[in-house]
Write a protein that holds these residues in place. Sequence first.
Motif, PDB file in Angstrom:
ATOM      1  N   ARG A  88       1.068  -1.092  -0.204  1.00  0.00           N
ATOM      2  CA  ARG A  88      -0.047   0.025  -0.059  1.00  0.00           C
ATOM      3  C   ARG A  88       0.898   1.258   0.093  1.00  0.00           C
ATOM      4  NH1 ARG A  88      -3.097   0.507   5.369  1.00  0.00           N
ATOM      5  NH2 ARG A  88      -0.739   0.793   6.067  1.00  0.00           N
TER       6      ARG A  88
ATOM      7  N   TRP B 238     -10.581  -4.236   7.378  1.00  0.00           N
ATOM      8  CA  TRP B 238      -9.259  -4.427   6.727  1.00  0.00           C
ATOM      9  C   TRP B 238      -9.334  -5.029   5.484  1.00  0.00           C
ATOM     10  CZ3 TRP B 238      -4.673  -2.879   6.809  1.00  0.00           C
ATOM     11  CH2 TRP B 238      -3.533  -3.618   6.334  1.00  0.00           C
TER      12      TRP B 238
ATOM     13  N   GLN C  91      -9.898  -2.179   2.984  1.00  0.00           N
ATOM     14  CA  GLN C  91      -8.819  -1.418   2.779  1.00  0.00           C
ATOM     15  C   GLN C  91      -8.045  -2.041   1.745  1.00  0.00           C
ATOM     16  OE1 GLN C  91      -7.744   1.687   3.862  1.00  0.00           O
ATOM     17  NE2 GLN C  91      -9.999   1.788   4.683  1.00  0.00           N
TER      18      GLN C  91
END
Length: 251
Positions: free
Chosen positions: A38, A79, A82
């Motif tokens: 990320r 999560w 994400q």
Amino acid sequence: MNGEPLILRADADGIATLTLNRPDKRNAVNRDLFRQFRDHVRAIETDDAIGLVVITGAGAHFCAGHDLKSPPHADALGWLRQEMLILETLTKLRQPVIAKVRGSCYTGGLEFALSADFIVCGESARFADTHGKWGLVPGWGMSQRLPRRVGQAKALEMMLTCRPYSGAEAAAMGLANACVPDDELDAKVAELAALILGNSRHSNAENKRLVYETDGMALSTGLGHELMRNAGFDPAMRKKGEPIAAARKPG
């Protein structure tokens, strides 16, 4: 977390290569690896020096998928969201993205590869969606990206049988753009990268944007979108385009 980075970044000649770096685990994805991935994707978003991104895996494999031995996150759904959004960010990068695949490219690893614009693989590559073997359902885009890449019937075949497909089979069905002997894979990716980087980065980015933005639109709607959301000439190449613009003016 100690030791070597779980994502290696190497930049050369306008290309950023991100390498998943858990070769002893066939580059299975855990949360630490994903956090590092990320961070690199977010950095590349604003890096004007980079014209193309290559995603690959360390060692003999691309990615075996999510590390099922990792303990679940306290907010598992949050999560997962994400993770999904970061893969969508990868797809939406202005830079073209190539997944360079050797060995296993399974389940979450396949979702990583499908988030790229191109998949180029070696003959050792094996592609599979094994969610069904573990009683799981996709959360990183498999049910959306795979049918768009290979068609609904072939996607369902892959998802419901969970069987592996060779690199040659992947190329034949349109999952991979090309399959070559493993010892020619680096050269094939370099060849594709050179062709892409030889063109206007502005055009590359805008062509990519228009294709993704109009996915699923009716033709008439897509044509209107292309016209009204057109970014025009690359300012850096305006002189090259002036004869074309002049030819289009009424006499």
